[in-house]
Each structure stands twice: as C-alpha cells, then as structure tokens.
Scaffold this motif. Structure first.
Motif, PDB file in Angstrom:
ATOM      1  N   SER A 428       0.840  -1.193   0.000  1.00 43.05           N
ATOM      2  CA  SER A 428       0.000   0.000   0.000  1.00 43.05           C
ATOM      3  C   SER A 428       0.878   1.247   0.000  1.00 43.05           C
ATOM      4  N   ILE A 429       0.690   2.092  -1.027  1.00 35.18           N
ATOM      5  CA  ILE A 429       1.512   3.296  -1.178  1.00 35.18           C
ATOM      6  C   ILE A 429       0.606   4.485  -1.464  1.00 35.18           C
ATOM      7  N   ARG A 430       0.932   5.621  -0.826  1.00 39.40           N
ATOM      8  CA  ARG A 430       0.123   6.828  -0.997  1.00 39.40           C
ATOM      9  C   ARG A 430       0.885   7.875  -1.798  1.00 39.40           C
ATOM     10  N   VAL A 431       0.139   8.732  -2.498  1.00 44.60           N
ATOM     11  CA  VAL A 431       0.750   9.865  -3.200  1.00 44.60           C
ATOM     12  C   VAL A 431       1.400  10.792  -2.173  1.00 44.60           C
ATOM     13  N   GLY A 432       2.612  11.239  -2.461  1.00 47.14           N
ATOM     14  CA  GLY A 432       3.351  12.108  -1.554  1.00 47.14           C
ATOM     15  C   GLY A 432       4.278  11.362  -0.625  1.00 47.14           C
ATOM     16  N   GLU A 433       4.159  10.039  -0.552  1.00 47.79           N
ATOM     17  CA  GLU A 433       5.012   9.249   0.334  1.00 47.79           C
ATOM     18  C   GLU A 433       6.450   9.249  -0.182  1.00 47.79           C
ATOM     19  N   GLU A 434       7.399   9.266   0.745  1.00 47.63           N
ATOM     20  CA  GLU A 434       8.818   9.207   0.392  1.00 47.63           C
ATOM     21  C   GLU A 434       9.322   7.779   0.525  1.00 47.63           C
ATOM     22  N   LEU A 435      10.064   7.322  -0.499  1.00 48.81           N
ATOM     23  CA  LEU A 435      10.563   5.955  -0.545  1.00 48.81           C
ATOM     24  C   LEU A 435      12.044   5.948  -0.880  1.00 48.81           C
ATOM     25  N   TRP A 436      12.683   4.820  -0.588  1.00 50.64           N
ATOM     26  CA  TRP A 436      14.042   4.563  -1.059  1.00 50.64           C
ATOM     27  C   TRP A 436      13.982   3.378  -2.008  1.00 50.64           C
ATOM     28  N   LEU A 437      14.600   3.535  -3.186  1.00 55.28           N
ATOM     29  CA  LEU A 437      14.564   2.488  -4.208  1.00 55.28           C
ATOM     30  C   LEU A 437      15.954   1.928  -4.438  1.00 55.28           C
ATOM     31  N   ALA A 438      16.030   0.597  -4.492  1.00 56.50           N
ATOM     32  CA  ALA A 438      17.295  -0.075  -4.795  1.00 56.50           C
ATOM     33  C   ALA A 438      17.307  -0.490  -6.252  1.00 56.50           C
ATOM     34  N   ILE A 439      18.454  -0.343  -6.887  1.00 55.37           N
ATOM     35  CA  ILE A 439      18.642  -0.735  -8.284  1.00 55.37           C
ATOM     36  C   ILE A 439      19.241  -2.135  -8.323  1.00 55.37           C
ATOM     37  N   ALA A 440      18.641  -3.021  -9.113  1.00 55.35           N
ATOM     38  CA  ALA A 440      19.203  -4.362  -9.305  1.00 55.35           C
ATOM     39  C   ALA A 440      20.443  -4.240 -10.183  1.00 55.35           C
ATOM     40  N   HIS A 441      21.617  -4.373  -9.571  1.00 53.31           N
ATOM     41  CA  HIS A 441      22.871  -4.096 -10.274  1.00 53.31           C
ATOM     42  C   HIS A 441      23.116  -5.046 -11.443  1.00 53.31           C
ATOM     43  N   ASP A 442      22.585  -6.243 -11.362  1.00 55.01           N
ATOM     44  CA  ASP A 442      22.798  -7.211 -12.448  1.00 55.01           C
ATOM     45  C   ASP A 442      21.799  -7.024 -13.585  1.00 55.01           C
ATOM     46  N   LYS A 443      20.895  -6.031 -13.468  1.00 61.03           N
ATOM     47  CA  LYS A 443      19.877  -5.795 -14.504  1.00 61.03           C
ATOM     48  C   LYS A 443      20.025  -4.435 -15.183  1.00 61.03           C
ATOM     49  N   ILE A 444      21.082  -3.714 -14.880  1.00 59.21           N
ATOM     50  CA  ILE A 444      21.213  -2.372 -15.456  1.00 59.21           C
ATOM     51  C   ILE A 444      21.682  -2.456 -16.916  1.00 59.21           C
ATOM     52  N   HIS A 445      21.411  -1.367 -17.657  1.00 58.54           N
ATOM     53  CA  HIS A 445      21.887  -1.198 -19.031  1.00 58.54           C
ATOM     54  C   HIS A 445      22.669   0.113 -19.073  1.00 58.54           C
ATOM     55  N   LEU A 446      23.754   0.126 -19.827  1.00 58.49           N
ATOM     56  CA  LEU A 446      24.563   1.335 -19.969  1.00 58.49           C
ATOM     57  C   LEU A 446      24.672   1.711 -21.440  1.00 58.49           C
ATOM     58  N   PHE A 447      24.627   3.021 -21.716  1.00 60.66           N
ATOM     59  CA  PHE A 447      24.641   3.527 -23.085  1.00 60.66           C
ATOM     60  C   PHE A 447      25.644   4.660 -23.212  1.00 60.66           C
ATOM     61  N   ASP A 448      26.276   4.711 -24.382  1.00 58.60           N
ATOM     62  CA  ASP A 448      27.179   5.812 -24.703  1.00 58.60           C
ATOM     63  C   ASP A 448      26.334   7.042 -25.032  1.00 58.60           C
ATOM     64  N   PRO A 449      26.483   8.159 -24.321  1.00 50.97           N
ATOM     65  CA  PRO A 449      25.628   9.334 -24.575  1.00 50.97           C
ATOM     66  C   PRO A 449      25.871   9.979 -25.927  1.00 50.97           C
ATOM     67  N   ASP A 450      27.031   9.746 -26.542  1.00 47.70           N
ATOM     68  CA  ASP A 450      27.331  10.356 -27.842  1.00 47.70           C
ATOM     69  C   ASP A 450      26.708   9.566 -28.989  1.00 47.70           C
ATOM     70  N   THR A 451      26.900   8.257 -28.986  1.00 49.32           N
ATOM     71  CA  THR A 451      26.380   7.416 -30.085  1.00 49.32           C
ATOM     72  C   THR A 451      25.010   6.815 -29.780  1.00 49.32           C
ATOM     73  N   GLU A 452      24.615   6.834 -28.490  1.00 46.66           N
ATOM     74  CA  GLU A 452      23.378   6.213 -28.004  1.00 46.66           C
ATOM     75  C   GLU A 452      23.358   4.696 -28.181  1.00 46.66           C
ATOM     76  N   LEU A 453      24.532   4.113 -28.463  1.00 39.68           N
ATOM     77  CA  LEU A 453      24.626   2.658 -28.593  1.00 39.68           C
ATOM     78  C   LEU A 453      24.823   2.012 -27.231  1.00 39.68           C
ATOM     79  N   ALA A 454      24.321   0.792 -27.103  1.00 42.01           N
ATOM     80  CA  ALA A 454      24.444   0.065 -25.841  1.00 42.01           C
ATOM     81  C   ALA A 454      25.881  -0.383 -25.615  1.00 42.01           C
ATOM     82  N   ILE A 455      26.265  -0.413 -24.353  1.00 41.03           N
ATOM     83  CA  ILE A 455      27.553  -0.971 -23.941  1.00 41.03           C
ATOM     84  C   ILE A 455      27.235  -2.281 -23.235  1.00 41.03           C
ATOM     85  N   PHE A 456      27.809  -3.375 -23.719  1.00 43.86           N
ATOM     86  CA  PHE A 456      27.498  -4.676 -23.145  1.00 43.86           C
ATOM     87  C   PHE A 456      28.639  -5.154 -22.258  1.00 43.86           C
ATOM     88  N   GLY A 457      28.269  -5.740 -21.109  1.00 41.82           N
ATOM     89  CA  GLY A 457      29.259  -6.271 -20.191  1.00 41.82           C
ATOM     90  C   GLY A 457      29.865  -7.542 -20.718  1.00 41.82           C
TER      91      GLY A 457
END
Length: 457
Positions: A428-457
C-alpha cells in the motif's frame, strides 16, 4: 511459401511546394551522401531477410516508414533504389497481382456490395480466370497449332495465316464460353442449391472458400454483407480473403488497430495459430510493442526510416542495441539516468553510488572519467531501506491495476527527474510518500551518450 529478401532499400517522395525536408535526401540512385534537396527520404538502407515460414513483425512509432516498406514489398509503392526478392524472383518490376503476395489492410477493404462468400471468392475467381486464359493461349499457340512443312514453299504464308486465325477463333470461343458461364453463375447464385449453375471453375472456388471459412469459423456468415458484421468478423473475412489465394507471402498492415482490447487479444492469438498452421511467410506491421512481443518469431524495430535492431522478442528486451530500442520495448518503458563512471567499476550520481559487477570491467575501460546513461526497467527497482547505493524518491502518481501497481516518482533532490516503478499489489503506497529504491545491479543497461549505442558487459 518463400523467403523475402530486402536489399539496400531506399524510398523517397518529392517535396511539395513549401514543405521542409524531413530527412536525408537521395539522388536518383539513392546515395546516402547526396546533397540534393528535391525529395524526402522515408526509407534508408533497409536490409532485411525474412526466412521461409517466418512471422516477422515490423514495429515502430507512427511515421517511421514501416507501412511504406510493407506497401513497397506489395508493389503499391515504387522503390527509389534497392531490390526486393520473393523466393528466387526479383519482383521490383512486377505488378502487385504477379507477386503472389496477399495483403490485409488496416481498414479491412472489403467490397461492401458483395457477400462474405463473394469477398472470399473474388481473388480466386480472378486468378482462376487468368490461369485458364494462359492455358488456352499456350495450348493454342503450341501443341494444337498447325505447323507448315518447309517444303510447302509459297503456301507457307497462307497456312500461317490460317493457323493464326484458328488461334484467334479458339480464344474467342473460350472467352464467349467463359462469359456465358459467369453470367449463368451470377444469375443463379441466389437460387436454392439444386437450381444453381456451377462451372468446374466455380466448384473449385467454392471448395476453397468453404475450407477457409471452416478454418476461420465464419461458415454462418457467408451469406451476409460486410455492413452486417462486427469488427472482429470483418477482420476474419479480410484474413480469409488473403488466405484463400494461398499466396507465398502474407502482408498485414496493423490489422487489429480498429478492434477493442478484448477482441484484439483474441484475434492476435488466432492470427498466430493460423500462421503456424499454414506455415506461410508473414510480415506484420504494428506500432503496438505488446503485439510485436507476443506474435513475432523475430522483430524488426524501425525508427526514422531505418531498421534499428532485428532479433527475437526476449533478446530485444534483455539486450537492446541502442537507446531507442531500450525505451521503445517494454511497458512501462525503461528509466534513464545520467551517471559518471570511474574505473575500475564505480558508478556515481548526485543521489547514489555503487560498484558494478566484474563483467563490466573490460567493456568500460575506455569510459573512465566519462558520463554514461544508465538504464533500468521499472520492475528492477525495488523498495528498500535508506542507503548510499539507493535512490530517495517521492511518489507523484499511483496506478493500481489489481495484479500489479505502477508508481510515477521523482527524485527528492531533483524533482524534474521522473522514474516509473512496478511494485507488488499488496504494498500500500500513498501519493506524496517518500521511498528509497534499490537498483538491481545485475539488470542495469549502460549507453554511450554520444552514439546512443548500448555498452554490453
């Protein structure tokens, strides 16, 4: 069935008066380096192979060129440059009727004055008529035609004339016979079964129509006019008309866009089952990425007249080739954050920092000290206790769907940066509530900002 190969396809339209250029221009040979400004290029460097029996989906935003590409394959648009192969035939210069391709249009394109039966039979009657004419012509000009002997001398010309007259007379007799048969079939079509006149050609057409009607479960609709059908029924008739011809290739241009959500889901699964049953090479155009993910053997994602990536659905989802594909595939779309990379594996942001898994070390070596774009899907953000590696956010919108809940949140220290999060429905979550979110490190994607191409691990 046949393989479809598109080789270096370009398509340009001339500029109308006062119309600005929208894309790169082409010369007569559609060179990408052209500096002429007399046309807008809507397709550029399209190279795509659709395997025999494959269900290929072309997906992309409105105006990306996917329908233009489909119409070019069908022969409804002339190419500016490139080649289209259907099987072992180069079809660039063939008219649509000779390409052995059937197309299902977005608006169904049924003949309003013809019954469902006659809509299904229309293409068959035409093709059977053309085949019969061709057979008669070949027989007349070949096997049955008298051949004068070389020893006849002066009489040779006379015999050749007689031969030509004989061919013309036989063709005329066939045409008269065909017209009489068509007239009798048309006059008696609405009479009880025992009183109808059926030529051999009409019997063959009727058998094919009934087979397709049974396959689509529309036997009870054969006597109705299109105005007496629902949207889903019209769509099945349009599919049946394409199927009845038994073409080498099916082309479908957003055939489900006019249906409601429930009917769209039912028809979607029916199209997939029919394609697998028939094994016909199919190219399907849609702007709905849900249709693309659930229907295609492979998906070709298009943007701005170019193919961005061609792959199986899960590969597109898990390994997008560039920023556009990553954002387009997935619902809700992927979230993006600008981050700083420091060798060997540190990712920094004003609100968080964390260390990447070791698999990224080699790929990111050349990006030491540079900015990157971090992508993370909504389902890979989870609610966690406060920590330096987590994000502090405030909830702006809550969308409870029953089986899951979507949140729209903004970063606490940067309210202009918004993210979407998928959470379990029991939370149960309300509008205006403050939360902390964790990022799944093994699910991230990284992109080159100049070419917009994906960088693969």
């Amino acid at each position: 069935m046949a393989k479809v190969v598109l080789e270096n396809i370009y398509k340009s339209f001339p500029l109308r008066q006062g119309e600005p250029e929208k894309d790169a221009n082409t010369t007569e040979n559609a060179s990408p380096d052209s500096s002429h400004s007399t046309s807008n290029t809507v397709l550029r460097r399209i190279n795509l192979t659709v395997e025999d029996g494959e269900f290929m989906v072309l997906v992309g935003p409105s105006g990306c060129g996917k329908s233009t590409l489909l119409r070019s394959i069908a022969g409804l648009e002339a190419l500016t440059a490139g080649n289209i192969w259907v099987g072992d035939r180069l079809v660039n210069d063939l008219p649509p009727k000779d390409r052995d391709i059937a197309m299902v249009f977005q608006n169904y394109a049924l003949y309003p004055h013809l019954t469902v039966y006659d809509n299904l039979a229309f293409g068959l009657r035409r093709s059977e008529r053309e085949k019969k004419s061709l057979v008669i012509s070949q027989q007349s000009l070949g096997k049955r035609r008298p051949h004068p002997h070389p020893s006849l001398g002066g009489k040779k010309e006379e015999i050749l004339n007689q031969s030509n007259n004989w061919v013309v007379n036989n063709l005329e007799k066939y045409q008269v016979q065909r017209r009489l048969e068509d007239l009798l079939v048309g006059i008696t079509r609405n009479l009880p079964k025992g009183l109808r006149y059926l030529s051999e050609r009409e019997k063959a057409v009727g058998g094919r129509v009934m087979k397709v009607a049974q396959l689509l479960q529309i036997e009870s609709l054969l006597h109705r006019l299109p105005k007496q059908l629902s949207g889903g029924q019209k769509q099945r008739v349009a599919l049946g008309r394409a199927m009845a011809r038994n073409p080498e290739v099916f082309l479908m241009d957003e055939p489900l866009s006019n249906l409601d959500a429930k009917l769209r889901g039912e028809t979607r699964s029916q199209i997939v089952q029919l394609q697998r049953q028939l094994g016909t090479t199919t190219i399907y155009v849609t702007h709905d990425q849900t249709e693309a993910m659930t229907m295609g053997d492979r998906i070709a994602i298009m943007n701005a007249g170019q193919v961005q990536q061609v792959a199986q659905p899960l590969e597109l989802y898990n390994k997008p080739a560039n920023l556009f594909v990553a954002e387009f595939i997935g619902s809700p779309p992927m979230n993006f954050l600008p981050v700083q990379f420091t060798a060997p594996l540190l990712i920094s942001h004003p609100q968080f920092r964390f260390t990447l898994p070791d698999i990224w070390a080699k790929s990111l070596r050349k990006y030491d000290g540079k900015s990157l774009i971090l992508g993370i899907r909504p389902e890979h953000l989870t609610i966690h206790p406060p920590a330096t590696k987590n994000l502090s956010v405030q909830v702006d919108v809550v969308e409870a769907l029953g089986h899951e809940t979507y949140l729209q949140v903004s970063l606490t220290d940067a309210p202009a940066v918004r993210l979407q999060v998928r959470v379990p429905p029991e939370r149960s979550i309300r509008v205006g509530e403050e939360l902390w979110l964790a990022i799944a490190h093994d699910k991230i994607h990284l992109f080159d900002p100049d070419t917009e191409l994906a960088i693969f691990g």
